[in-house]
Write an enzyme that holds these catalytic residues in place. Structure first.
Site, PDB file in Angstrom:
ATOM      1  N   ARG A 641       0.830  -1.201   0.000  1.00 27.23           N
ATOM      2  CA  ARG A 641       0.000   0.000   0.000  1.00 27.23           C
ATOM      3  C   ARG A 641       0.870   1.257   0.000  1.00 27.23           C
ATOM      4  O   ARG A 641       1.839   1.358   0.744  1.00 27.23           O
ATOM      5  CB  ARG A 641      -0.905   0.032   1.222  1.00 27.23           C
ATOM      6  CG  ARG A 641      -1.895   1.196   1.173  1.00 27.23           C
ATOM      7  CD  ARG A 641      -2.583   1.400   2.498  1.00 27.23           C
ATOM      8  NE  ARG A 641      -3.354   0.223   2.874  1.00 27.23           N
ATOM      9  CZ  ARG A 641      -4.664   0.089   2.668  1.00 27.23           C
ATOM     10  NH1 ARG A 641      -5.343   1.035   2.069  1.00 27.23           N
ATOM     11  NH2 ARG A 641      -5.291  -0.997   3.063  1.00 27.23           N
ATOM     12  N   ASN A 644       1.428   7.723   0.428  1.00 22.95           N
ATOM     13  CA  ASN A 644       1.425   9.030  -0.254  1.00 22.95           C
ATOM     14  C   ASN A 644       2.237   8.900  -1.538  1.00 22.95           C
ATOM     15  O   ASN A 644       3.468   8.898  -1.506  1.00 22.95           O
ATOM     16  CB  ASN A 644       2.028  10.096   0.673  1.00 22.95           C
ATOM     17  CG  ASN A 644       2.023  11.475   0.032  1.00 22.95           C
ATOM     18  OD1 ASN A 644       2.277  11.624  -1.165  1.00 22.95           O
ATOM     19  ND2 ASN A 644       1.735  12.482   0.831  1.00 22.95           N
ATOM     20  N   LYS A 714       4.825  -1.937   2.707  1.00 28.65           N
ATOM     21  CA  LYS A 714       6.113  -2.643   2.609  1.00 28.65           C
ATOM     22  C   LYS A 714       7.339  -1.737   2.764  1.00 28.65           C
ATOM     23  O   LYS A 714       8.393  -2.220   3.138  1.00 28.65           O
ATOM     24  CB  LYS A 714       6.218  -3.343   1.257  1.00 28.65           C
ATOM     25  CG  LYS A 714       5.369  -4.608   1.148  1.00 28.65           C
ATOM     26  CD  LYS A 714       5.635  -5.277  -0.177  1.00 28.65           C
ATOM     27  CE  LYS A 714       4.990  -6.653  -0.263  1.00 28.65           C
ATOM     28  NZ  LYS A 714       5.195  -7.228  -1.611  1.00 28.65           N
ATOM     29  N   GLY A 715       7.261  -0.484   2.423  1.00 31.50           N
ATOM     30  CA  GLY A 715       8.440   0.381   2.548  1.00 31.50           C
ATOM     31  C   GLY A 715       9.112   0.623   1.212  1.00 31.50           C
ATOM     32  O   GLY A 715       9.154  -0.252   0.346  1.00 31.50           O
ATOM     33  N   GLU A 718      14.638   2.214   0.352  1.00 29.32           N
ATOM     34  CA  GLU A 718      15.912   1.692  -0.118  1.00 29.32           C
ATOM     35  C   GLU A 718      15.836   0.951  -1.447  1.00 29.32           C
ATOM     36  O   GLU A 718      16.840   0.822  -2.147  1.00 29.32           O
ATOM     37  CB  GLU A 718      16.513   0.790   0.976  1.00 29.32           C
ATOM     38  CG  GLU A 718      16.894   1.640   2.180  1.00 29.32           C
ATOM     39  CD  GLU A 718      17.196   0.860   3.434  1.00 29.32           C
ATOM     40  OE1 GLU A 718      18.372   0.594   3.671  1.00 29.32           O
ATOM     41  OE2 GLU A 718      16.266   0.525   4.181  1.00 29.32           O
TER      42      GLU A 718
HETATM   43 MO1  MOS Z   1      18.828   2.756   6.126  1.00 30.21          MO
HETATM   44  S1  MOS Z   1      20.700   2.238   5.505  1.00 30.21           S
HETATM   45  O1  MOS Z   1      18.386   1.403   7.078  1.00 30.21           O
HETATM   46  O2  MOS Z   1      18.893   4.230   6.954  1.00 30.21           O
END
Ligand code: MOS
Length: 755
Positions: A641, A644, A714-715, A718
């Protein structure tokens, strides 16, 4: 001072219904563009002194002399903190009781373990006087030869990689798989050391009041920083107040509090006044962690149909001489491609640098560039289009564990990204495309992946009898937009419009939101907020459904829903009651509840949880000069999801730009004689500027994940760097026919004479 955010700003998008999913602009954006957002170094408490670090110019040995008298004689210098003259600590800075403790140089002795290590701190009335005082120290050293680079010391198998992962993992029989393969490739890829260059260098303003400590400093982990300081100074955590409302970037370097930040606190203790200590740019090239260099050997076998038979990923990495962080580069091969046999293994050498640590996608970023290059090489060896090859080897379950994925919309990422990019027109052989100006044109791709992690977080929710709400969580806005995205979750959790919610964050007196790292902050803090909101709504519902005067009386079994400051019967939305009326009738001015956010261990045991993406890149290469330009990049990402989409696209752009940087720009160059980094500044440590950044396109692919957490987050912090660097390298090969395996790719690698 903590800024007021959000009560005055409304968004047109958020008036009705759900805030989650809306592309709201940053609620702190106006403060930032006006220069009003307070960063740590902007603080000037009354009576404040300036501290400047003196750092080592050698990489290994001992400080034999510091001219403290010369420094102290300089006008304005108040004191000089050295190993012989410093406040006591309650804990050994070299103690380590868990992997999240970072060993520090706090002037505990005269040893030098790396270049740019702090060896003294000069405290003065002005920054200029402190700077001059530091120069007057003119240290002398007993020098030992620096161990620099991957071949400078004996290697060993590290006890663990990352934060507690096994250094060697094998599933299936890799050697047998390679032996039976009809196509085999073996290649070695090298990635350089990268150092942290966030816009905001680390800084601290520390003030003691008796045994109470007040700090302004950027951190990605308020509670962990508070705990570490408490241990070092022998204080209880509640005596320490940290304000970290804004970070000018963190990228992992501000995940664990660093030695020089502690030195600022010690300096304030020593002189009995508030002290400000701001790192100079080159002082970021030692004590705050960095991305370790790697040498990775990939051995890949495939059968006659182009299906993987074995994948062997070995990574040699460095760590410091005194601490244990090992970049988990080879683990990148665990999750992406189906192979009956997979092995990841690590080998480390100790060198005379600061300890490597987290840097955006630690492990995945370094590992992905090698894996995606090797997959491209194998696709080419098999005569198969790189996208078709990846689809042929698509992992239906997580290869290393055999677990099903909690969700995985990678096929859609491939399809939508390829469509947008125009991948189907790609000629299979390299050096087939030129633009009107005669530049070689190449197209490459890579797969992006990053685990969907969660840490532990907590939040406190309040609903007031005036119909407004408060949400508190000690979250961290590194520039990624936590002030905005988490407030959106808060508004929905409280069933209020965003402009009725006061969102408090960024200080250590609030409930611990968990570290802002591992791309886990929105999921962790967001779930804490969601659960705190649900808990306070449940309390309101209890009041209403048991109150005969409420239209909701007796609705307990049917349940209620919260929206626009009201509760409604789930089975009859004509029957509702406002928060104002519920609390007023109960004679309460406010009602509060807490919630926590944490991973569900049962779901984690059953499912592999990862975000995915596909990145497509076009480069143009000058055939005479070898100069490479990325001209187009398209990334399609599926990360559950999206809270934003505006902020998420911005995160993914940032990650993809780092991918370009990884492939073409960034490298810390170390002098082998002195052990010093020779380019510790933004002039010579190359990162992309606008002219290096192509037209970027990010597609957000729909993905519903019922297992990662109740919000399905999930994020995204990175994943953008993974896949992207490899895609650039693969595009360079497609343009030129030259396979460069040492990063960053240099002009020298591509000039005609080398082909
Ligand atoms: Mo990230 S490298 O877990 O801030």
């Amino acid at each position: 001072m903590t800024p007021e955010i959000g009560l005055t700003q409304t968004s047109r998008h958020a008036r009705h219904g759900s805030n989650i999913g809306q592309p709201l602009t940053r609620r702190d954006g106006i403060l930032k563009v006006r220069g009003e957002a307070p960063y740590a170094a902007d603080q000037h408490p009354a009576g404040m002194l300036h501290a400047v670090l003196a750092v080592s110019t050698i990489a290994r040995g001992r400080v034999t002399f510091l001219d403290v008298n010369a420094a102290k004689s300089h006008p304005g210098v108040v004191d000089v903190m050295t190993p012989a003259h410093k406040p006591p600590l309650a804990e050994d800075p070299d103690a380590k009781t868990n992997p999240f403790m970072f060993r520090m140089e706090l002037l505990q002795n005269d040893a030098v373990r790396y270049a740019y290590q702090p060896i003294a701190v000069v405290i003065a009335e002005t920054l200029e006087a402190a700077t001059e005082g530091a120069a007057l120290l003119a240290p002398t050293y007993e020098i030992q030869p620096a161990r620099v680079g991957l071949d400078s010391n004996d290697s060993f198998v590290p006890p663990a990689v990352g934060v507690g992962h096994p250094a060697v993992i094998e599933r299936g029989d890799v050697e047998a798989g390679l032996a039976s393969a009809s196509k085999r490739i073996e290649a070695i890829y090298e990635t350089p050391a990268q150092y942290h260059n966030a816009m905001e260098p680390h800084a601290i303003v520390a003030a003691w009041d008796g045994d109470a400590l007040s700090i302004d400093t950027p951190t990605q982990g308020l509670a962990m920083a508070q705990g570490r300081i408490a241990g070092l100074f022998g204080l209880s955590a509640d005596k320490i107040h940290i304000r970290s409302p804004f970070l000018g970037g963190g990228f992992g370097s501000k995940g664990l509090i660093s030695g020089p930040q502690i030195l600022g606190i010690m300096a304030a203790r020593l002189v009995g006044k508030p002290v400000k200590l701001v790192f100079r740019r080159e002082q970021m090239y030692g004590p705050v962690g960095h991305r370790a260099p790697t040498r990775q050997r990939l051995r890949v076998g495939a059968d006659g149909e182009g299906r993987l038979a074995a994948l062997d990923h070995h990574a040699k990495i460095t760590s410091s001489s005194f601490d244990d962080f090992f970049e988990p580069a080879a683990d990148a091969s665990h999750t992406l491609y189906a192979s009956p046999a997979i092995r990841s293994s690590h080998e480390a050498v100790r060198v005379d640098t600061g300890t490597p640590l987290f840097m955006r996608a630690p492990g995945e970023a370094t590992g992905s560039i090698a894996l995606e290059s090797a997959i491209d090489e194998m696709a080419s060896a098999c005569g198969i289009d790189p996208l078709d090859f990846r689809l042929k080897n698509y992992a239906e379950v997580e290869p290393i564990s055999g677990k099903p994925f909690s969700s995985k919309a990678l096929r859609q990422c491939y399809a939508q990204g390829a469509e947008r990019f125009g991948w189907s027109k790609r000629p299979p052989a390299p050096r087939q495309m030129r633009d009107e100006a005669g530049f070689l044109v190449g197209w490459g791709m890579g797969t992006a992946t990053f685990p969907a992690l969660m840490f532990q977080g907590a939040a406190r929710a309040v609903v007031r009898s005036d119909g407004s709400g408060v949400m508190e969580t000690g979250a961290h806005d590194m520039g990624q937009g936590a002030w905005t995205a988490l407030a959106q979750i808060a508004a929905d959790g409280l069933g209020l419009d965003l402009d009725r919610v006061e969102f408090r964050s960024g200080t250590s007196d609030l409930p611990d939101a968990g570290i802002a790292g591992g791309s886990a902050h929105t999921a962790t803090a967001g779930m804490a907020i969601h659960n705190a909101g649900a808990a306070v709504i449940a309390k309101l519902a209890d009041l209403a459904t048991s109150d005969q005067r409420s239209p909701l009386f007796g609705a307990g079994n049917a349940g209620v829903i919260a929206r626009d400051g009201r509760l409604f019967r789930r089975d009859d939305e004509t029957r509702g009651d406002s928060y104002v009326d519920i609390l007023t009738r109960a004679g309460l001015t406010e009602i509060e509840a807490r919630g926590t956010g944490t991973a569900n261990p049962a779901a984690q045991a059953d499912y592999a949880m990862h975000a995915h993406g596909a990145v497509f890149v076009e480069v143009k290469v000058d055939p005479d000069l070898g100069q490479v330009r990325v001209t187009r990049a398209v990334g399609a990402f599926a990360a559950g999801r999206i809270i934003n989409p505006r902020l998420v696209r911005s995160q993914l752009f940032g990650g993809m730009i780092w991918g370009v940087s990884f492939a073409l720009h960034e490298e810390a160059v170390i002098d082998r004689r002195s052990g010093r980094i020779m380019n510790p500044n933004l002039a010579e440590y190359h990162v992309p500027v606008n002219a290096d950044v192509p037209s970027l396109d990010v597609l957000l692919v729909d993905e519903h994940d019922p297992h990662v957490n109740a919000l399905g987050i999930k994020g995204v912090g990175e994943i953008g760097v993974t896949g992207s660097a490899g895609a650039v390298a693969n595009a360079v090969w497609h343009a030129t026919g030259v396979r460069v395996r040492r990063f960053p790719i240099r002009i020298d690698d591509l000039v005609v004479g080398h082909q």
